[in-house]
Design a protein around this motif. Structure first.
Motif, PDB file in Angstrom:
ATOM      1  N   GLU A 215       0.665  -1.115   0.135  1.00 30.14           N
ATOM      2  CA  GLU A 215       0.041   0.136   0.005  1.00 30.14           C
ATOM      3  C   GLU A 215       0.753   1.329   0.012  1.00 30.14           C
ATOM      4  O   GLU A 215       0.355   2.334  -0.406  1.00 30.14           O
ATOM      5  CB  GLU A 215      -1.050   0.136   1.209  1.00 30.14           C
ATOM      6  CG  GLU A 215      -2.142  -0.764   0.923  1.00 30.14           C
ATOM      7  CD  GLU A 215      -2.952  -0.635   0.022  1.00 30.14           C
ATOM      8  OE1 GLU A 215      -3.475   0.725  -0.068  1.00 30.14           O
ATOM      9  OE2 GLU A 215      -3.378  -1.323  -0.934  1.00 30.14           O
ATOM     10  N   ALA A 216       2.117   1.215   0.495  1.00 34.37           N
ATOM     11  CA  ALA A 216       3.167   2.400   0.345  1.00 34.37           C
ATOM     12  C   ALA A 216       3.702   2.413  -1.003  1.00 34.37           C
ATOM     13  O   ALA A 216       4.465   3.418  -1.373  1.00 34.37           O
ATOM     14  CB  ALA A 216       4.111   2.090   1.486  1.00 34.37           C
ATOM     15  N   GLY A 217       3.523   1.377  -2.018  1.00 38.24           N
ATOM     16  CA  GLY A 217       4.057   1.565  -3.376  1.00 38.24           C
ATOM     17  C   GLY A 217       5.234   0.606  -3.599  1.00 38.24           C
ATOM     18  O   GLY A 217       5.720   0.451  -4.670  1.00 38.24           O
ATOM     19  N   ALA A 218       5.479  -0.467  -2.460  1.00 31.18           N
ATOM     20  CA  ALA A 218       6.694  -1.322  -2.594  1.00 31.18           C
ATOM     21  C   ALA A 218       6.022  -2.612  -3.535  1.00 31.18           C
ATOM     22  O   ALA A 218       4.903  -2.645  -3.698  1.00 31.18           O
ATOM     23  CB  ALA A 218       7.255  -1.600  -1.593  1.00 31.18           C
ATOM     24  N   ARG A 219       6.955  -3.599  -3.940  1.00 38.15           N
ATOM     25  CA  ARG A 219       6.649  -4.525  -4.742  1.00 38.15           C
ATOM     26  C   ARG A 219       7.022  -5.749  -3.822  1.00 38.15           C
ATOM     27  O   ARG A 219       8.004  -5.844  -3.278  1.00 38.15           O
ATOM     28  CB  ARG A 219       7.517  -4.841  -5.974  1.00 38.15           C
ATOM     29  CG  ARG A 219       7.164  -6.017  -6.560  1.00 38.15           C
ATOM     30  CD  ARG A 219       5.960  -5.777  -7.614  1.00 38.15           C
ATOM     31  NE  ARG A 219       5.676  -7.108  -8.293  1.00 38.15           N
ATOM     32  CZ  ARG A 219       6.135  -7.663  -9.561  1.00 38.15           C
ATOM     33  NH1 ARG A 219       7.051  -6.720 -10.107  1.00 38.15           N
ATOM     34  NH2 ARG A 219       5.735  -8.689  -9.899  1.00 38.15           N
ATOM     35  N   VAL A 220       6.021  -6.829  -3.456  1.00 37.81           N
ATOM     36  CA  VAL A 220       6.212  -7.721  -2.637  1.00 37.81           C
ATOM     37  C   VAL A 220       5.862  -9.044  -3.304  1.00 37.81           C
ATOM     38  O   VAL A 220       4.747  -9.344  -3.846  1.00 37.81           O
ATOM     39  CB  VAL A 220       5.329  -7.512  -1.398  1.00 37.81           C
ATOM     40  CG1 VAL A 220       5.832  -8.708  -0.235  1.00 37.81           C
ATOM     41  CG2 VAL A 220       5.670  -6.241  -0.668  1.00 37.81           C
ATOM     42  N   THR A 221       6.947 -10.062  -3.379  1.00 37.93           N
ATOM     43  CA  THR A 221       6.666 -11.339  -3.846  1.00 37.93           C
ATOM     44  C   THR A 221       7.481 -12.230  -3.235  1.00 37.93           C
ATOM     45  O   THR A 221       7.888 -11.889  -2.086  1.00 37.93           O
ATOM     46  CB  THR A 221       7.086 -11.551  -5.396  1.00 37.93           C
ATOM     47  OG1 THR A 221       8.698 -11.124  -5.562  1.00 37.93           O
ATOM     48  CG2 THR A 221       6.530 -10.229  -6.305  1.00 37.93           C
ATOM     49  N   GLU A 227       3.743 -14.674  -7.009  1.00 36.82           N
ATOM     50  CA  GLU A 227       2.917 -14.119  -6.160  1.00 36.82           C
ATOM     51  C   GLU A 227       2.623 -14.899  -4.803  1.00 36.82           C
ATOM     52  O   GLU A 227       2.683 -15.940  -4.770  1.00 36.82           O
ATOM     53  CB  GLU A 227       1.182 -14.267  -6.652  1.00 36.82           C
ATOM     54  CG  GLU A 227       0.165 -13.546  -6.052  1.00 36.82           C
ATOM     55  CD  GLU A 227      -1.064 -13.920  -6.572  1.00 36.82           C
ATOM     56  OE1 GLU A 227      -2.029 -13.046  -6.110  1.00 36.82           O
ATOM     57  OE2 GLU A 227      -1.121 -14.474  -7.522  1.00 36.82           O
ATOM     58  N   LEU A 228       2.614 -13.953  -3.641  1.00 40.92           N
ATOM     59  CA  LEU A 228       2.119 -14.537  -2.631  1.00 40.92           C
ATOM     60  C   LEU A 228       0.774 -14.887  -2.178  1.00 40.92           C
ATOM     61  O   LEU A 228      -0.054 -13.828  -2.539  1.00 40.92           O
ATOM     62  CB  LEU A 228       2.780 -13.809  -1.440  1.00 40.92           C
ATOM     63  CG  LEU A 228       4.325 -13.424  -1.467  1.00 40.92           C
ATOM     64  CD1 LEU A 228       4.622 -12.573  -0.297  1.00 40.92           C
ATOM     65  CD2 LEU A 228       5.024 -14.698  -0.801  1.00 40.92           C
ATOM     66  N   ARG A 229       0.592 -15.922  -1.764  1.00 45.95           N
ATOM     67  CA  ARG A 229      -1.004 -16.310  -1.182  1.00 45.95           C
ATOM     68  C   ARG A 229      -0.928 -16.766  -0.092  1.00 45.95           C
ATOM     69  O   ARG A 229       0.002 -17.321   0.548  1.00 45.95           O
ATOM     70  CB  ARG A 229      -1.568 -17.365  -2.237  1.00 45.95           C
ATOM     71  CG  ARG A 229      -1.698 -17.158  -3.696  1.00 45.95           C
ATOM     72  CD  ARG A 229      -2.611 -16.073  -3.968  1.00 45.95           C
ATOM     73  NE  ARG A 229      -4.010 -16.306  -3.726  1.00 45.95           N
ATOM     74  CZ  ARG A 229      -5.080 -15.660  -3.958  1.00 45.95           C
ATOM     75  NH1 ARG A 229      -4.939 -14.221  -3.883  1.00 45.95           N
ATOM     76  NH2 ARG A 229      -6.498 -16.264  -3.654  1.00 45.95           N
ATOM     77  N   TYR A 230      -1.946 -16.609   0.838  1.00 43.03           N
ATOM     78  CA  TYR A 230      -2.344 -16.888   2.220  1.00 43.03           C
ATOM     79  C   TYR A 230      -3.310 -18.012   2.638  1.00 43.03           C
ATOM     80  O   TYR A 230      -4.035 -18.144   1.865  1.00 43.03           O
ATOM     81  CB  TYR A 230      -2.512 -15.751   2.877  1.00 43.03           C
ATOM     82  CG  TYR A 230      -1.554 -14.643   2.565  1.00 43.03           C
ATOM     83  CD1 TYR A 230      -0.183 -14.397   3.597  1.00 43.03           C
ATOM     84  CD2 TYR A 230      -1.288 -13.713   1.767  1.00 43.03           C
ATOM     85  CE1 TYR A 230       0.629 -13.682   3.446  1.00 43.03           C
ATOM     86  CE2 TYR A 230      -0.374 -12.979   1.262  1.00 43.03           C
ATOM     87  CZ  TYR A 230       0.666 -12.836   2.243  1.00 43.03           C
ATOM     88  OH  TYR A 230       1.826 -11.838   2.088  1.00 43.03           O
ATOM     89  N   ASN A 231      -3.297 -18.656   3.613  1.00 42.92           N
ATOM     90  CA  ASN A 231      -4.196 -19.544   3.970  1.00 42.92           C
ATOM     91  C   ASN A 231      -4.042 -20.938   3.177  1.00 42.92           C
ATOM     92  O   ASN A 231      -5.052 -21.254   2.582  1.00 42.92           O
ATOM     93  CB  ASN A 231      -5.709 -19.029   4.177  1.00 42.92           C
ATOM     94  CG  ASN A 231      -6.565 -19.910   5.096  1.00 42.92           C
ATOM     95  OD1 ASN A 231      -5.968 -20.825   6.042  1.00 42.92           O
ATOM     96  ND2 ASN A 231      -7.779 -19.958   4.860  1.00 42.92           N
ATOM     97  N   GLY A 239      10.975 -17.865   0.981  1.00 45.35           N
ATOM     98  CA  GLY A 239      11.349 -16.569   1.051  1.00 45.35           C
ATOM     99  C   GLY A 239      10.497 -15.262   0.543  1.00 45.35           C
ATOM    100  O   GLY A 239       9.269 -15.739   0.335  1.00 45.35           O
ATOM    101  N   VAL A 240      10.827 -14.053   0.678  1.00 41.57           N
ATOM    102  CA  VAL A 240      10.123 -13.238   0.315  1.00 41.57           C
ATOM    103  C   VAL A 240      11.092 -12.063  -0.110  1.00 41.57           C
ATOM    104  O   VAL A 240      12.110 -11.955   0.215  1.00 41.57           O
ATOM    105  CB  VAL A 240       9.369 -12.648   1.590  1.00 41.57           C
ATOM    106  CG1 VAL A 240      10.402 -12.024   2.830  1.00 41.57           C
ATOM    107  CG2 VAL A 240       8.302 -11.354   1.275  1.00 41.57           C
ATOM    108  N   LEU A 241      10.473 -11.289  -1.104  1.00 43.22           N
ATOM    109  CA  LEU A 241      11.358 -10.193  -1.664  1.00 43.22           C
ATOM    110  C   LEU A 241      10.425  -9.059  -1.589  1.00 43.22           C
ATOM    111  O   LEU A 241       9.462  -8.881  -2.142  1.00 43.22           O
ATOM    112  CB  LEU A 241      11.836 -10.480  -3.186  1.00 43.22           C
ATOM    113  CG  LEU A 241      12.349  -9.479  -4.113  1.00 43.22           C
ATOM    114  CD1 LEU A 241      13.618  -8.837  -3.416  1.00 43.22           C
ATOM    115  CD2 LEU A 241      12.609  -9.852  -5.420  1.00 43.22           C
ATOM    116  N   CYS A 242      10.968  -7.916  -1.010  1.00 42.55           N
ATOM    117  CA  CYS A 242      10.140  -6.341  -0.651  1.00 42.55           C
ATOM    118  C   CYS A 242      11.007  -5.478  -1.151  1.00 42.55           C
ATOM    119  O   CYS A 242      12.131  -5.475  -0.567  1.00 42.55           O
ATOM    120  CB  CYS A 242       9.599  -6.332   0.718  1.00 42.55           C
ATOM    121  SG  CYS A 242       8.925  -4.874   1.179  1.00 42.55           S
TER     122      CYS A 242
END
Length: 267
Positions: A215-221, A227-231, A239-242
């Motif tokens: 929401e601040a404008g960064a890219r998160v994958t 793409e990240l999915r939850y539940n 890993g995560v890339l932000c």
């Protein structure tokens, strides 16, 4: 179809602020008589992790009775997979800093709907930092709207880490709190340009921080750019890339060989 109870991000924030009071009362005893043990060797947990988890489960559960629950400190229940909404919680992210009396820890709460995070609150009360975001409404730190890093050149990117490997010596080291959520939030607040992990982690580590950064404008994958999915049935991802959007492709390329090799180990 049963209607969903409406949830305000401010209501979540007030609950997390109450939980922060519980955590701060215990934080004053860090290094003293605070009860701490290892869940597995090298993975500490404190009595406060459990106390905050229980408080949040009671309060958030009452707020949305039909929501499932996925938390680091609660045994997983497959029944959450039947829920269209779940709470995603890390009661103390960065427990190592917490038990050592350092400030790099946070309380992380996210609301997930249909596999995506729609609201997130991240509280770092020892730093007097309260982050909040809702899908399509922006991200805020202590009431200030956030604008993430807009860096366009990958070399020189600011990374919250203790030290850089030789392959990344062209990057710039900045402060590294123990909480991965706080490191992601640093990108959201333009204190860092890039946060990357190359290990299997859990949804509760990143859910709230991911929506704050996005929401601040960064890219998160994930670490491979996916793409990240939850539940999910297995609540982890490799890993995560932000990062700033314009350096995302370069970051994925830089990390690809290492990511492929390490991800093959499974999680």
């Amino acid at each position: 179809m049963q209607s969903r109870a409406k949830v305000s991000p401010d209501t979540i924030r007030h609950i997390v602020e109450e939980a922060s009071g519980i955590a701060m009362a215990a934080f004053a005893r860090a290094g003293g008589d605070l009860l701490v043990w290892d869940k597995i060797p090298g993975d500490p947990v404190s009595e406060t992790d459990l106390a905050v988890d229980n408080f949040l489960r009671d309060r958030l559960g009452a707020l949305v009775p039909d929501a499932g629950w996925l938390s680091e400190e609660t045994a997983d229940n497959a029944g959450r997979l039947d829920c269209s909404r779940i709470w995603l919680v890390d009661p103390i992210d960065g427990t190592r800093d917490f038990v050592r009396g350092r400030t790099g820890w946070a309380i992380s709460v996210a609301l997930v709907e249909d596999g995506s995070v729609v609201m997130g609150v991240l509280a770092a009360p020892a730093r007097n930092e309260y982050w909040i975001a809702a899908r399509g409404r922006g991200a805020f730190l202590n009431g200030k709207r956030l604008k993430a890093s807009r860096r366009t050149s990958f070399p020189g990117s600011r990374v919250p880490t203790d030290a850089l490997p030789k392959a990344d010596i062209d990057l710039t080291v900045v402060e590294k709190p123990n909480s991965i959520a706080l490191r992601m939030a640093m990108v959201a607040d333009d204190r860092a340009d890039l946060l990357a992990t190359l290990r299997w982690g859990y949804e509760w580590d990143i859910g709230a921080a991911a929506i704050i950064a996005e929401e601040a404008g960064a890219r998160v994958t994930d670490a491979l750019g996916g793409e990240l999915r939850y539940n999910k049935p297995r609540a982890n991802a490799f890993g995560v890339l932000c990062c700033a959007p314009d350096i995302h492709a370069a970051a994925v390329e830089r990390l690809r060989e290492r990511a492929v090799r390490l991800s093959a180990g499974g999680g």
